[in-house]
Design an enzyme around this catalytic site. Structure first.
Site, PDB file in Angstrom:
ATOM      1  N   TYR A 111       0.802  -1.227   0.000  1.00 43.40           N
ATOM      2  CA  TYR A 111       0.000   0.000   0.000  1.00 43.40           C
ATOM      3  C   TYR A 111       0.838   1.283   0.000  1.00 43.40           C
ATOM      4  CZ  TYR A 111      -4.419  -2.439   0.580  1.00 43.40           C
ATOM      5  OH  TYR A 111      -5.522  -3.227   0.376  1.00 43.40           O
ATOM      6  N   LYS A 162       3.684 -14.910   4.331  1.00 44.14           N
ATOM      7  CA  LYS A 162       4.005 -15.838   3.243  1.00 44.14           C
ATOM      8  C   LYS A 162       5.525 -15.923   3.210  1.00 44.14           C
ATOM      9  CE  LYS A 162       2.859 -18.330  -0.382  1.00 44.14           C
ATOM     10  NZ  LYS A 162       2.098 -19.589  -0.314  1.00 44.14           N
ATOM     11  N   ASP A 199      -2.117 -18.271   2.593  1.00 48.60           N
ATOM     12  CA  ASP A 199      -3.017 -19.144   1.812  1.00 48.60           C
ATOM     13  C   ASP A 199      -3.674 -20.190   2.719  1.00 48.60           C
ATOM     14  OD1 ASP A 199      -0.449 -20.185   2.111  1.00 48.60           O
ATOM     15  OD2 ASP A 199      -0.387 -21.149   0.136  1.00 48.60           O
ATOM     16  N   ASP A 258      -5.979  -6.987   4.259  1.00 50.16           N
ATOM     17  CA  ASP A 258      -7.124  -6.558   3.455  1.00 50.16           C
ATOM     18  C   ASP A 258      -7.908  -7.782   2.976  1.00 50.16           C
ATOM     19  OD1 ASP A 258      -8.782  -4.854   1.875  1.00 50.16           O
ATOM     20  OD2 ASP A 258      -7.632  -5.474   0.115  1.00 50.16           O
ATOM     21  N   ASP A 293     -11.868  -9.603   4.523  1.00 50.27           N
ATOM     22  CA  ASP A 293     -13.126  -9.786   3.782  1.00 50.27           C
ATOM     23  C   ASP A 293     -13.638 -11.213   4.011  1.00 50.27           C
ATOM     24  OD1 ASP A 293     -13.091  -7.215   2.724  1.00 50.27           O
ATOM     25  OD2 ASP A 293     -13.621  -7.883   0.700  1.00 50.27           O
TER      26      ASP A 293
HETATM   27  C1  IPM Z   1     -10.473  -1.818   3.074  1.00 51.96           C
HETATM   28  C2  IPM Z   1     -10.680  -1.430   1.636  1.00 51.96           C
HETATM   29  C3  IPM Z   1      -9.573  -0.462   1.230  1.00 51.96           C
HETATM   30  C4  IPM Z   1      -8.255  -1.206   1.388  1.00 51.96           C
HETATM   31  C5  IPM Z   1      -9.714   0.115  -0.179  1.00 51.96           C
HETATM   32  C6  IPM Z   1     -11.038   0.800  -0.367  1.00 51.96           C
HETATM   33  C7  IPM Z   1      -8.575   1.037  -0.528  1.00 51.96           C
HETATM   34  O1  IPM Z   1     -10.699  -2.557   0.830  1.00 51.96           O
HETATM   35  O2  IPM Z   1     -10.528  -0.916   3.937  1.00 51.96           O
HETATM   36  O3  IPM Z   1     -10.294  -3.005   3.349  1.00 51.96           O
HETATM   37  O4  IPM Z   1      -7.798  -1.879   0.467  1.00 51.96           O
HETATM   38  O5  IPM Z   1      -7.661  -1.089   2.466  1.00 51.96           O
HETATM   39 MG    MG Z   2     -10.713  -4.382   1.913  1.00 52.26          MG
END
Ligand code: IPM
Ligand code: MG
Length: 381
Positions: free
Chosen positions: A141, A191, A224, A248, A252
């Site tokens: 990032y 990793k 992974d 990140d 999710d």
């Molecule tokens: C998150 C989002 C952000 C990230 C994006 C929107 C830049 O996916 O907060 O997880 O990748 O950190």
């Molecule tokens: Mg995200």
């Protein structure tokens, strides 16, 4: 003698898409928490996002950064819009804020609350209560890289991932502190078998920092393999510390396991007192459902709860968490038209439960653990 009233200054950044709807619901819940627990807030609206960018060309002006610095916390909705090329707003606002405010840690709980449906068959709340500590300022990032021979068949893209001892050590230290007040287990997710150089630095941080926390058990998992263990054996994890990009991705996955993006919360924490922390639901701006009342405000309310914990309003934080968890547990679906109530209505239900204190308390709340860790950091222990 009555105690002086506690006041916190909050910058409210609703942003784009469903951001304003879920933020309005969270603010109604904040009103209720203030009434019940006797504190006040001064709120400043900060109009960043697609509309502001399209009408002014500004993403994150320096003056806004300075204004945000003057606040105790930032309550953030969502940023991103189909009217702006993908990446411009995300990088220009969210990532810029994380970096400029030195929000070193992205704290993302993965907790399955009682009664909330999960797509993982047989998973129970007792088995799913972990926190992912995502390094929040560097890794891939840093957005450093270069392209040569653009647009030709010889195009070369270099995209670097940067890992400094400074940022990794502080993320790992925070993760150890958090594990110390939880179940005393910290897992590094990386990793190291392929990203050998970065892996050596993270592993060294786990060893050197870990020497200061002898009662915390440590563990390692490749990212992974994490994608396999997290949904199937979440009980294996207490606190997980990881690199920005891995964090990140796995958060999710964690969000889905705990009931979906609609209920997942996060805190971008400045742990050094050098900038303002920011609290945001993990879901994005979801422009396809914006304006219809279909967004679940639970992620925003649980982020608000984390904000309250961070501000030292521990009781209010616990009440908001309990109320959001209780309301979500009653929903027929966790987002969309099938949710059975609008975003605003759900905000009202959560606010009512905060006001009357009717929700069952959440045991082992991350919000009170966070308050303990922040207090330790402040007094240097
Ligand atoms: C998150 C989002 C952000 C990230 C994006 C929107 C830049 O996916 O907060 O997880 O990748 O950190
Ligand atoms: Mg995200």
């Amino acid at each position: 003698m009555t105690e002086p009233q506690r006041t916190h200054s909050i910058a409210v950044l609703p942003g784009d898409g469903i951001g304003p709807e879920v933020t309005a619901a969270a603010l109604a819940v904040l009103d209720a928490a203030q009434e019940r627990f006797g504190f006040t807030t001064e709120r400043t609206d900060v109009p960043l996002g697609a509309d502001h960018y399209l009408s002014t060309g500004e993403l994150l002006p320096d003056a806004t950064v300075e204004e945000l610095r003057g606040h105790d916390a930032i309550l953030f909705g969502a940023i991103g819009s189909p009217t702006v090329t993908p990446g411009i707003l995300e990088r220009g606002i969210i990532l810029a804020l994380r970096r400029q405010m030195e929000q070193a840690i992205n704290l993302r709980p993965v907790r399955l609350y009682d009664g909330v449906p999960t797509p993982i068959a047989g998973l129970t709340p007792e088995r799913c209560d972990m926190v992912i500590v995502r390094e929040n300022t560097e890794g891939a990032y840093v957005a450093q890289g270069s392209t040569v021979h653009a647009g030709t068949s010889a195009q070369v893209a270099v995209q670097e991932s940067v890992n400094t001892w400074y940022a990794v050590e502080r993320a790992v230290d925070f993760a150890f502190r958090l594990a110390s007040v939880r179940r005393k287990k910290l897992t590094l997710c990386h990793k190291t078998n392929v990203l050998v150089e970065a892996g050596k630095l993270w592993t060294r941080a786990m060893e050197e920092v870990g020497a200061r926390y002898p009662d915390v058990e440590t563990d390692y998992v490749h990212v992974d393999a994490m994608c396999m263990h997290l949904p199937v054996n979440p009980e294996r994890f207490d606190v997980v510390v990881t690199d920005n990009l891995f964090g990140d991705i796995v958060t999710d996955l964690g969000a889905v396991v705990q009931g979906g993006l609609g209920v997942a919360a996060s805190g971008n924490l400045n742990i050094a007192g050098t900038g303002t922390s920011m609290f945001e639901p993990i879901h994005g701006s979801a422009p396809d459902i914006a304006g219809r009342g279909w967004a679940n405000p639970a992620g925003a309310c649980l982020s608000l709860s984390m904000m309250l914990g961070h501000l030292g309003e521990g009781e209010a934080a616990a009440a908001v968490e309990a109320a959001a968890a209780a309301v979500v547990a009653q929903l027929p679906a966790l987002a969309g038209a099938e949710m059975g109530a609008t975003t605003e209505e759900l905000g009202r239900r959560i606010a009512d439960l905060v006001r009357d204190g009717g929700a069952p308390a959440v045991e082992g709340s991350l919000m009170s653990q966070l308050a303990q860790v922040m207090a330790g950091l402040r007094d240097g222990s």
